[in-house]
Design a protein around this motif. Sequence first.
Motif, short mmCIF file in Angstrom:
data_model
loop_
_atom_site.label_atom_id
_atom_site.label_comp_id
_atom_site.label_asym_id
_atom_site.label_seq_id
_atom_site.Cartn_x
_atom_site.Cartn_y
_atom_site.Cartn_z
N ASN A 150 0.77 -1.24 0.00
CA ASN A 150 0.00 0.00 0.00
C ASN A 150 0.80 1.29 0.00
O ASN A 150 0.22 2.37 -0.11
N HIS A 151 2.14 1.23 0.12
CA HIS A 151 2.93 2.45 0.23
C HIS A 151 4.20 2.35 -0.62
O HIS A 151 4.56 1.27 -1.09
N MET A 152 4.87 3.47 -0.80
CA MET A 152 5.98 3.56 -1.74
C MET A 152 7.17 2.71 -1.33
O MET A 152 7.61 2.75 -0.18
N ALA A 153 7.70 1.98 -2.29
CA ALA A 153 8.96 1.27 -2.08
C ALA A 153 10.11 2.28 -2.13
O ALA A 153 9.98 3.39 -2.67
N LEU A 154 11.26 1.89 -1.59
CA LEU A 154 12.36 2.83 -1.43
C LEU A 154 12.84 3.44 -2.75
O LEU A 154 13.01 4.65 -2.85
N GLY A 155 13.06 2.61 -3.75
CA GLY A 155 13.72 3.11 -4.95
C GLY A 155 12.81 3.55 -6.06
O GLY A 155 13.28 4.00 -7.12
N ASP A 156 11.50 3.47 -5.87
CA ASP A 156 10.58 3.80 -6.96
C ASP A 156 10.51 5.30 -7.21
O ASP A 156 10.65 6.11 -6.29
N GLU A 157 10.25 5.66 -8.47
CA GLU A 157 10.14 7.06 -8.82
C GLU A 157 8.82 7.66 -8.32
O GLU A 157 7.81 6.97 -8.20
N GLU A 158 8.86 8.96 -8.05
CA GLU A 158 7.65 9.67 -7.64
C GLU A 158 6.66 9.67 -8.81
O GLU A 158 7.02 9.96 -9.95
N PRO A 159 5.39 9.35 -8.54
CA PRO A 159 4.38 9.49 -9.59
C PRO A 159 3.99 10.96 -9.74
O PRO A 159 4.46 11.83 -8.99
N ASP A 160 3.13 11.23 -10.68
CA ASP A 160 2.53 12.56 -10.78
C ASP A 160 1.43 12.63 -9.72
O ASP A 160 0.30 12.18 -9.94
N TRP A 161 1.78 13.20 -8.57
CA TRP A 161 0.85 13.18 -7.45
C TRP A 161 -0.42 13.98 -7.73
O TRP A 161 -1.45 13.78 -7.07
N ALA A 162 -0.39 14.88 -8.70
CA ALA A 162 -1.59 15.63 -9.04
C ALA A 162 -2.69 14.72 -9.59
O ALA A 162 -3.87 15.08 -9.56
N LEU A 163 -2.30 13.54 -10.08
CA LEU A 163 -3.27 12.60 -10.64
C LEU A 163 -3.81 11.63 -9.58
O LEU A 163 -4.67 10.80 -9.89
N VAL A 164 -3.28 11.73 -8.37
CA VAL A 164 -3.66 10.81 -7.29
C VAL A 164 -4.75 11.45 -6.44
O VAL A 164 -4.76 12.66 -6.21
N ARG A 169 -3.12 10.88 -1.14
CA ARG A 169 -1.96 11.72 -0.85
C ARG A 169 -1.81 11.94 0.66
O ARG A 169 -0.70 11.99 1.18
N THR A 170 -2.93 12.06 1.37
CA THR A 170 -2.82 12.27 2.81
C THR A 170 -2.17 11.09 3.52
O THR A 170 -1.51 11.25 4.53
N SER A 171 -2.36 9.89 2.97
CA SER A 171 -1.84 8.70 3.64
C SER A 171 -0.49 8.25 3.11
O SER A 171 0.27 7.60 3.82
N ARG A 172 -0.18 8.60 1.86
CA ARG A 172 1.02 8.07 1.22
C ARG A 172 2.13 9.10 1.01
O ARG A 172 3.21 8.75 0.52
N CYS A 173 1.88 10.34 1.38
CA CYS A 173 2.87 11.40 1.17
C CYS A 173 3.33 11.99 2.48
O CYS A 173 2.65 11.91 3.52
N LEU A 174 4.50 12.63 2.43
CA LEU A 174 5.01 13.38 3.56
C LEU A 174 4.17 14.64 3.74
O LEU A 174 3.62 15.18 2.79
N ARG A 175 4.12 15.11 4.99
CA ARG A 175 3.38 16.34 5.27
C ARG A 175 4.10 17.53 4.64
O ARG A 175 5.32 17.59 4.59
N LYS A 178 3.16 24.09 3.34
CA LYS A 178 2.17 25.00 2.76
C LYS A 178 1.61 24.37 1.49
O LYS A 178 2.23 23.48 0.91
N PRO A 179 0.43 24.82 1.05
CA PRO A 179 -0.25 24.16 -0.07
C PRO A 179 0.52 24.18 -1.38
O PRO A 179 0.25 23.34 -2.25
N THR A 180 1.44 25.09 -1.55
CA THR A 180 2.19 25.17 -2.80
C THR A 180 3.42 24.26 -2.83
O THR A 180 4.06 24.14 -3.88
N ASP A 181 3.75 23.65 -1.71
CA ASP A 181 4.90 22.74 -1.68
C ASP A 181 4.62 21.50 -2.52
O ASP A 181 3.47 21.03 -2.57
N PRO A 182 5.64 20.93 -3.15
CA PRO A 182 5.41 19.71 -3.93
C PRO A 182 5.14 18.51 -3.02
O PRO A 182 5.61 18.45 -1.88
N TRP A 183 4.39 17.59 -3.56
CA TRP A 183 4.14 16.33 -2.85
C TRP A 183 5.35 15.41 -2.99
O TRP A 183 5.95 15.33 -4.05
#
Length: 274
Positions: A150-164, A169-175, A178-183
Motif C-alpha cells: 500500500n505504500h511507496m517502495a524505497l527506490g521507486d520514482e515519484e508518480p505525478d501526485w496531481a493525478l492521485v 496523498r494524505t496517507s502516502r505522502c510526507l506532510r 504549505k499548499p504550494t509545496d510539492p508532494w
Amino acid sequence: MSQNAQYGANTDGRWEGLLDVIRGVGPQLLLLQEVDWLADPDNAEAAKQALGMDLAVAPSRNLNTAVAWKPEALELLGTETKYSVSEMHHGYCAPRFKPLGLSQDLPEPLVAISTHLTPYSADVAAQEAQLLCARAYRYGGIALIGGDINHMALGDEEPDWALVQPYNRTSRCLRRKKPTDPWRGNRVVGKTFMDGEFTDVAAHVAALRNDASPLAPTGKAGLLRVDQAHVTPTLVPAIKNYWIVDPGPHADHYGFAFTLDLERANTSLTRDYT
C-alpha cells in the motif's frame, strides 16, 4: 504469486475470472488479499477445489488475507495469525512450510506471509511492517512477506501526485508546510523493510537485469507499485525472476509472480529468535 482480489470479487462475478488467471500462472504458492468470503469454510473448500491447492485464511477485522499452496511442493508445518486481528487493520496469514523435493532439507521452515497493510497511514503501516518483520524471523529467518503493501517502495520514482486522489496523498505522502509545496512520497514502510534486512524482489531482479527503467505500478488507480514482495537475507541468492500478472477486468490491482530456487538459499544466514 500474489494477487489482491479487490473487494466483492465473489459477488460481482470476478472471482471466476481471477481463478482462470491464477491457474494460467500455476503457482506453487499463492498470496491473496481482500478475500473475506473465503473465511466461510464452504467457500474456502470451493476455492481449494477450483485452485487445486490447499488454503489457509487468516482472521481479520476488515478484509481477510490468505495463502494457498500445492501440497506436493510444500508440506504445511503450521500457520500463525496471532496478531492478525488485534494489531493490524487487515491482518496477515503466515503459514510455514517444509519445501519438498530439495536435495537437502532446509534447516528451518519457509515462512510465507500474505499481508495487506493499512492504506490510511504510512506511519501506521510501518508499524504493521515492524510486526511482520518480527513474525518473518520468528522461525529462523527463511521468509518472505508479500501482498498489498500500500505504500511507496524505497527506490521507486515519484508518480505525478496531481493525478492521485487527495485522500491517498494524505496517507502516502510526507506532510507539507504549505499548499504550494510539492508532494513527496512517504517511504517509511520501505525504510522499515530495509532496516529489517529485507530485499525488495522486484527491485533486485531489475538490478540483476541491469534494467534502469521505472518499475511498473500495480495499483491501477493509485499509480504506485503498492503490491510488493520482500525476502530475508537467506532467500536473496534464491531470487530468479519476477513479472507482473495482468488480471484484466477481474481486479483493480495487477498481480505479480516471482520464482525462487530454494537450492540456492543461504542457510548460513538463519538466526535464532530471541
